[in-house]
Design a protein around this motif. Structure first.
Motif, PDB file in Angstrom:
ATOM      1  N   MET A   1       0.813  -1.208   0.000  1.00 39.77           N
ATOM      2  CA  MET A   1       0.000   0.000   0.000  1.00 39.77           C
ATOM      3  C   MET A   1       0.849   1.261   0.000  1.00 39.77           C
ATOM      4  N   ASN A   2       2.097   1.162   0.442  1.00 39.74           N
ATOM      5  CA  ASN A   2       2.977   2.339   0.330  1.00 39.74           C
ATOM      6  C   ASN A   2       3.137   2.743  -1.125  1.00 39.74           C
ATOM      7  N   SER A   3       3.183   1.726  -2.018  1.00 42.07           N
ATOM      8  CA  SER A   3       3.301   2.057  -3.435  1.00 42.07           C
ATOM      9  C   SER A   3       2.032   2.753  -3.923  1.00 42.07           C
ATOM     10  N   TYR A   4       0.861   2.401  -3.338  1.00 39.50           N
ATOM     11  CA  TYR A   4      -0.380   3.089  -3.704  1.00 39.50           C
ATOM     12  C   TYR A   4      -0.277   4.571  -3.350  1.00 39.50           C
ATOM     13  N   LEU A   5       0.178   4.872  -2.165  1.00 35.62           N
ATOM     14  CA  LEU A   5       0.279   6.272  -1.734  1.00 35.62           C
ATOM     15  C   LEU A   5       1.273   7.035  -2.611  1.00 35.62           C
ATOM     16  N   THR A   6       2.421   6.430  -2.877  1.00 33.68           N
ATOM     17  CA  THR A   6       3.424   7.071  -3.735  1.00 33.68           C
ATOM     18  C   THR A   6       2.867   7.298  -5.135  1.00 33.68           C
ATOM     19  N   SER A   7       2.217   6.277  -5.681  1.00 31.73           N
ATOM     20  CA  SER A   7       1.638   6.375  -7.017  1.00 31.73           C
ATOM     21  C   SER A   7       0.542   7.434  -7.059  1.00 31.73           C
ATOM     22  N   THR A   8      -0.273   7.484  -6.031  1.00 29.93           N
ATOM     23  CA  THR A   8      -1.362   8.459  -5.966  1.00 29.93           C
ATOM     24  C   THR A   8      -0.818   9.883  -6.024  1.00 29.93           C
ATOM     25  N   ILE A   9       0.185  10.153  -5.241  1.00 30.98           N
ATOM     26  CA  ILE A   9       0.772  11.503  -5.231  1.00 30.98           C
ATOM     27  C   ILE A   9       1.344  11.832  -6.599  1.00 30.98           C
ATOM     28  N   LYS A  10       2.055  10.887  -7.212  1.00 29.66           N
ATOM     29  CA  LYS A  10       2.608  11.114  -8.552  1.00 29.66           C
ATOM     30  C   LYS A  10       1.494  11.361  -9.572  1.00 29.66           C
ATOM     31  N   GLN A  11       0.417  10.591  -9.465  1.00 29.65           N
ATOM     32  CA  GLN A  11      -0.688  10.731 -10.411  1.00 29.65           C
ATOM     33  C   GLN A  11      -1.361  12.092 -10.272  1.00 29.65           C
ATOM     34  N   PHE A  12      -1.618  12.524  -9.031  1.00 32.80           N
ATOM     35  CA  PHE A  12      -2.193  13.850  -8.823  1.00 32.80           C
ATOM     36  C   PHE A  12      -1.253  14.932  -9.359  1.00 32.80           C
ATOM     37  N   LYS A  13       0.046  14.784  -9.145  1.00 31.83           N
ATOM     38  CA  LYS A  13       1.009  15.772  -9.663  1.00 31.83           C
ATOM     39  C   LYS A  13       0.976  15.806 -11.184  1.00 31.83           C
ATOM     40  N   TYR A  14       0.779  14.648 -11.798  1.00 34.06           N
ATOM     41  CA  TYR A  14       0.682  14.570 -13.257  1.00 34.06           C
ATOM     42  C   TYR A  14      -0.517  15.376 -13.762  1.00 34.06           C
ATOM     43  N   TYR A  15      -1.681  15.185 -13.133  1.00 33.33           N
ATOM     44  CA  TYR A  15      -2.865  15.925 -13.570  1.00 33.33           C
ATOM     45  C   TYR A  15      -2.714  17.420 -13.306  1.00 33.33           C
ATOM     46  N   LYS A  16      -2.105  17.771 -12.187  1.00 32.71           N
ATOM     47  CA  LYS A  16      -1.844  19.192 -11.934  1.00 32.71           C
ATOM     48  C   LYS A  16      -0.932  19.753 -13.020  1.00 32.71           C
ATOM     49  N   ALA A  17       0.106  18.997 -13.384  1.00 33.08           N
ATOM     50  CA  ALA A  17       1.045  19.457 -14.414  1.00 33.08           C
ATOM     51  C   ALA A  17       0.348  19.654 -15.760  1.00 33.08           C
ATOM     52  N   LEU A  18      -0.575  18.770 -16.115  1.00 30.95           N
ATOM     53  CA  LEU A  18      -1.329  18.952 -17.362  1.00 30.95           C
ATOM     54  C   LEU A  18      -2.122  20.258 -17.313  1.00 30.95           C
ATOM     55  N   GLY A  19      -2.755  20.522 -16.182  1.00 39.41           N
ATOM     56  CA  GLY A  19      -3.481  21.779 -16.018  1.00 39.41           C
ATOM     57  C   GLY A  19      -2.550  22.975 -16.049  1.00 39.41           C
ATOM     58  N   ASP A  20      -1.414  22.871 -15.351  1.00 42.42           N
ATOM     59  CA  ASP A  20      -0.418  23.958 -15.336  1.00 42.42           C
ATOM     60  C   ASP A  20       0.029  24.301 -16.760  1.00 42.42           C
ATOM     61  N   LYS A  21       0.347  23.269 -17.526  1.00 42.16           N
ATOM     62  CA  LYS A  21       0.843  23.480 -18.891  1.00 42.16           C
ATOM     63  C   LYS A  21      -0.232  24.080 -19.787  1.00 42.16           C
ATOM     64  N   THR A  22      -1.460  23.660 -19.576  1.00 42.90           N
ATOM     65  CA  THR A  22      -2.559  24.214 -20.367  1.00 42.90           C
ATOM     66  C   THR A  22      -2.765  25.682 -20.032  1.00 42.90           C
ATOM     67  N   ILE A  23      -2.835  25.987 -18.746  1.00 47.76           N
ATOM     68  CA  ILE A  23      -3.026  27.383 -18.311  1.00 47.76           C
ATOM     69  C   ILE A  23      -1.895  28.258 -18.835  1.00 47.76           C
ATOM     70  N   ALA A  24      -0.664  27.760 -18.792  1.00 48.85           N
ATOM     71  CA  ALA A  24       0.499  28.538 -19.231  1.00 48.85           C
ATOM     72  C   ALA A  24       0.431  28.891 -20.719  1.00 48.85           C
ATOM     73  N   LYS A  25      -0.181  28.033 -21.525  1.00 50.45           N
ATOM     74  CA  LYS A  25      -0.246  28.249 -22.971  1.00 50.45           C
ATOM     75  C   LYS A  25      -1.294  29.284 -23.372  1.00 50.45           C
ATOM     76  N   LEU A  26      -2.154  29.679 -22.440  1.00 54.93           N
ATOM     77  CA  LEU A  26      -3.321  30.488 -22.791  1.00 54.93           C
ATOM     78  C   LEU A  26      -3.295  31.860 -22.140  1.00 54.93           C
ATOM     79  N   SER A  27      -3.887  32.818 -22.832  1.00 56.44           N
ATOM     80  CA  SER A  27      -4.049  34.161 -22.269  1.00 56.44           C
ATOM     81  C   SER A  27      -5.203  34.143 -21.274  1.00 56.44           C
ATOM     82  N   PHE A  28      -5.318  35.201 -20.495  1.00 55.77           N
ATOM     83  CA  PHE A  28      -6.427  35.308 -19.555  1.00 55.77           C
ATOM     84  C   PHE A  28      -7.761  35.295 -20.289  1.00 55.77           C
ATOM     85  N   ASP A  29      -7.832  35.990 -21.421  1.00 56.51           N
ATOM     86  CA  ASP A  29      -9.068  35.975 -22.218  1.00 56.51           C
ATOM     87  C   ASP A  29      -9.392  34.554 -22.709  1.00 56.51           C
TER      88      ASP A  29
END
Length: 183
Positions: A1-29
């Motif tokens: 289950m330690n691998s579950y917790l480690t994997s979970t954190i990595k997976q959430f960071k991955y989705y945050k990174a996808l959002g970060d990269k998308t937001i960075a590519k776009l203007s406020f408008d």
């Protein structure tokens, strides 16, 4: 289950990174653009995700995940005035998630927590939220791709590039790794 917790954190960071990269590519408008009546802009999706994250992860082991102070319907009204304000909210939401799950240990995973009085194991609650966030981050990426059109650079394997991507992967030695390690 330690691998579950480690994997979970990595997976959430991955989705945050996808959002970060998308937001960075776009203007406020761009972030505020809605394509149809009653559709959600990226700004509205961000606002909803942040509201959900703050509600779900604040004192999540001891309080119901749907807080009395949450105003879910207001999450679908865009009132961001700057991109910096949107980014601060986005990061505050993710910070609340990571502050809640990073200290967890295996014995926490079978504890029962509640969302709208519905009991969940911590594992079930984490999975529920991960799928919810992946769903909305996918919407953000798709909207960003529509807005940028031919200027969009893929955040995953680009069309027509599967062979080259796989060739590179199969040239590497076999070893245990999380797929997000390369991202």
């Amino acid at each position: 289950m330690n691998s579950y917790l480690t994997s979970t954190i990595k997976q959430f960071k991955y989705y945050k990174a996808l959002g970060d990269k998308t937001i960075a590519k776009l203007s406020f408008d761009d972030l505020k653009k809605e394509f149809a009546q009653d559709s959600n802009s990226i700004a509205i999706i961000v606002k909803h995700l942040v509201g959900n994250m703050l509600s779900r992860w604040t004192n999540f082991l001891t309080e119901d995940g749907e807080k009395e102070w949450r105003r879910r319907d207001e999450e679908f009204v865009d009132n961001f005035t700057t991109k910096a304000e949107l980014l601060k909210a986005w990061n505050d939401g993710w910070d609340s998630l990571f502050e809640a799950i990073t200290p967890l240990n295996v014995s926490d995973l079978e504890k029962t927590i509640y969302i709208r009085n519905g009991g969940h194991s911590v594992t079930e609650a984490i999975n529920r939220q991960m799928m919810h966030y992946a769903y909305h981050v996918g919407q953000m990426v798709f909207i960003g791709k529509i807005i940028k059109g031919n200027e969009w650079k893929s955040l995953s394997i680009a069309k027509g590039q599967s062979k080259a991507y796989n060739k590179n992967k199969f040239q590497q030695d076999k070893n245990p790794r999380h797929f997000t390690d390369d991202v």
